[in-house]
Design a protein around this motif. Sequence first.
Motif, PDB file in Angstrom:
ATOM      1  N   ASN A 253      15.698 -12.919 -56.037  1.00 35.33           N
ATOM      2  CA  ASN A 253      15.380 -12.056 -57.174  1.00 35.33           C
ATOM      3  C   ASN A 253      14.723 -10.757 -56.730  1.00 35.33           C
ATOM      4  OD1 ASN A 253      16.445 -13.861 -59.018  1.00 35.33           O
ATOM      5  ND2 ASN A 253      14.485 -14.859 -59.395  1.00 35.33           N
ATOM      6  N   ARG A 254      13.819 -10.833 -55.750  1.00 33.97           N
ATOM      7  CA  ARG A 254      13.160  -9.621 -55.242  1.00 33.97           C
ATOM      8  C   ARG A 254      14.167  -8.689 -54.566  1.00 33.97           C
ATOM      9  NH1 ARG A 254       9.881  -7.368 -57.322  1.00 33.97           N
ATOM     10  NH2 ARG A 254       9.108  -6.340 -55.453  1.00 33.97           N
ATOM     11  N   ILE A 255      15.107  -9.264 -53.808  1.00 30.97           N
ATOM     12  CA  ILE A 255      16.126  -8.439 -53.157  1.00 30.97           C
ATOM     13  C   ILE A 255      17.026  -7.795 -54.203  1.00 30.97           C
ATOM     14  CG2 ILE A 255      18.184  -8.518 -51.686  1.00 30.97           C
ATOM     15  CD1 ILE A 255      16.700 -10.606 -49.968  1.00 30.97           C
ATOM     16  N   GLU A 256      17.432  -8.550 -55.213  1.00 30.65           N
ATOM     17  CA  GLU A 256      18.267  -7.980 -56.273  1.00 30.65           C
ATOM     18  C   GLU A 256      17.530  -6.868 -57.014  1.00 30.65           C
ATOM     19  OE1 GLU A 256      19.269 -11.518 -58.428  1.00 30.65           O
ATOM     20  OE2 GLU A 256      21.072 -11.882 -57.209  1.00 30.65           O
ATOM     21  N   THR A 257      16.240  -7.057 -57.257  1.00 30.07           N
ATOM     22  CA  THR A 257      15.436  -6.022 -57.911  1.00 30.07           C
ATOM     23  C   THR A 257      15.362  -4.765 -57.054  1.00 30.07           C
ATOM     24  OG1 THR A 257      14.107  -7.692 -59.041  1.00 30.07           O
ATOM     25  CG2 THR A 257      13.160  -5.473 -58.861  1.00 30.07           C
ATOM     26  N   HIS A 258      15.091  -4.938 -55.762  1.00 32.80           N
ATOM     27  CA  HIS A 258      15.046  -3.785 -54.849  1.00 32.80           C
ATOM     28  C   HIS A 258      16.408  -3.095 -54.781  1.00 32.80           C
ATOM     29  CE1 HIS A 258      11.075  -4.986 -53.501  1.00 32.80           C
ATOM     30  NE2 HIS A 258      11.035  -3.937 -52.687  1.00 32.80           N
ATOM     31  N   GLN A 259      17.471  -3.882 -54.757  1.00 31.23           N
ATOM     32  CA  GLN A 259      18.813  -3.317 -54.688  1.00 31.23           C
ATOM     33  C   GLN A 259      19.074  -2.436 -55.911  1.00 31.23           C
ATOM     34  OE1 GLN A 259      21.874  -6.269 -54.748  1.00 31.23           O
ATOM     35  NE2 GLN A 259      23.533  -4.797 -54.468  1.00 31.23           N
ATOM     36  N   GLU A 260      18.758  -2.938 -57.091  1.00 34.33           N
ATOM     37  CA  GLU A 260      18.960  -2.160 -58.314  1.00 34.33           C
ATOM     38  C   GLU A 260      18.089  -0.914 -58.334  1.00 34.33           C
ATOM     39  OE1 GLU A 260      18.095  -4.859 -61.490  1.00 34.33           O
ATOM     40  OE2 GLU A 260      19.802  -6.151 -61.025  1.00 34.33           O
TER      41      GLU A 260
ATOM     42  N   ILE B 208      13.458 -24.210 -52.680  1.00 36.94           N
ATOM     43  CA  ILE B 208      14.475 -23.665 -53.581  1.00 36.94           C
ATOM     44  C   ILE B 208      13.853 -22.580 -54.451  1.00 36.94           C
ATOM     45  CG2 ILE B 208      16.017 -24.206 -55.512  1.00 36.94           C
ATOM     46  CD1 ILE B 208      16.341 -27.008 -54.220  1.00 36.94           C
ATOM     47  N   SER B 209      12.686 -22.855 -55.010  1.00 36.20           N
ATOM     48  CA  SER B 209      12.005 -21.871 -55.855  1.00 36.20           C
ATOM     49  C   SER B 209      11.614 -20.636 -55.062  1.00 36.20           C
ATOM     50  CB  SER B 209      10.762 -22.481 -56.492  1.00 36.20           C
ATOM     51  OG  SER B 209      11.117 -23.558 -57.318  1.00 36.20           O
ATOM     52  N   LYS B 210      11.131 -20.839 -53.829  1.00 34.49           N
ATOM     53  CA  LYS B 210      10.745 -19.697 -52.997  1.00 34.49           C
ATOM     54  C   LYS B 210      11.957 -18.862 -52.624  1.00 34.49           C
ATOM     55  CE  LYS B 210       6.659 -21.948 -51.139  1.00 34.49           C
ATOM     56  NZ  LYS B 210       6.013 -22.534 -49.978  1.00 34.49           N
ATOM     57  N   ALA B 211      13.065 -19.525 -52.275  1.00 29.03           N
ATOM     58  CA  ALA B 211      14.282 -18.794 -51.923  1.00 29.03           C
ATOM     59  C   ALA B 211      14.825 -18.030 -53.127  1.00 29.03           C
ATOM     60  CB  ALA B 211      15.334 -19.755 -51.380  1.00 29.03           C
ATOM     61  N   GLU B 212      14.787 -18.645 -54.305  1.00 28.13           N
ATOM     62  CA  GLU B 212      15.235 -17.960 -55.516  1.00 28.13           C
ATOM     63  C   GLU B 212      14.361 -16.745 -55.804  1.00 28.13           C
ATOM     64  OE1 GLU B 212      15.149 -21.045 -58.456  1.00 28.13           O
ATOM     65  OE2 GLU B 212      17.099 -21.849 -57.837  1.00 28.13           O
ATOM     66  N   PHE B 213      13.061 -16.850 -55.538  1.00 34.40           N
ATOM     67  CA  PHE B 213      12.157 -15.722 -55.724  1.00 34.40           C
ATOM     68  C   PHE B 213      12.557 -14.569 -54.803  1.00 34.40           C
ATOM     69  CE2 PHE B 213       8.339 -13.379 -54.453  1.00 34.40           C
ATOM     70  CZ  PHE B 213       7.919 -12.893 -55.678  1.00 34.40           C
ATOM     71  N   VAL B 214      12.842 -14.872 -53.538  1.00 30.57           N
ATOM     72  CA  VAL B 214      13.238 -13.828 -52.586  1.00 30.57           C
ATOM     73  C   VAL B 214      14.570 -13.209 -53.011  1.00 30.57           C
ATOM     74  CG1 VAL B 214      13.848 -13.344 -50.190  1.00 30.57           C
ATOM     75  CG2 VAL B 214      11.940 -14.861 -50.698  1.00 30.57           C
TER      76      VAL B 214
END
Length: 186
Positions: free
Chosen positions: A143-150, A135-141
């Motif tokens: 967050n990384r995708i949302e950061t890249h998207q922004e 769950i923590s690893k998936a949430e990290f990914v």
Amino acid sequence: MKSKSPESEQYLSASNRITGSIVLVIGALGLLDVLLEWRTTTGLMVSAIIGMFMVLAYVGLIRPSVTLSPENVLLRNHLRDHRIPWSKVTGVDVTDILRVHVDGGRFRAPGVQLVMRDLRKQRVGSRKANAESSISKAEFVVNRIETHQEQYAATSGGEIENGWAVPELAIFGVLAVIAVVAAVVR
């Protein structure tokens, strides 16, 4: 996480990769045994069948991944690749596996998935998920995708590209033909 370049990030299921690698080693040992005790067409047929199972293990366990770059997100699924420019990404979430939303649809990415044990712990309300849980690893990914998207949505462009896993399908097809021909000749 595995980086291809300073600007590229790759996420995958480590447990699936380990299991897939073990299956490939066992398959290679089986091929070595057949090679050492060559049985003509029967050996050829068995080798082709072992090779087909090795391709299936690779496709099912090792191939799936999610790669983030400044230009796009690459979702490598079992038999398909989806290259999605950041300007086309409208959202991302995780159910049992990662889902990347675009206008008019979504793409699933089995390279990032949740382990059922972690989901059960979350549902029964046990302690907060530790840093090593899926769950923590998936949430990290996510967050990384949302950061890249922004960060990259304004500068990336183009259309969504979809493609088949041609090398894997070709190898499987050739091995299937070899197995059938060997079975007929035998």
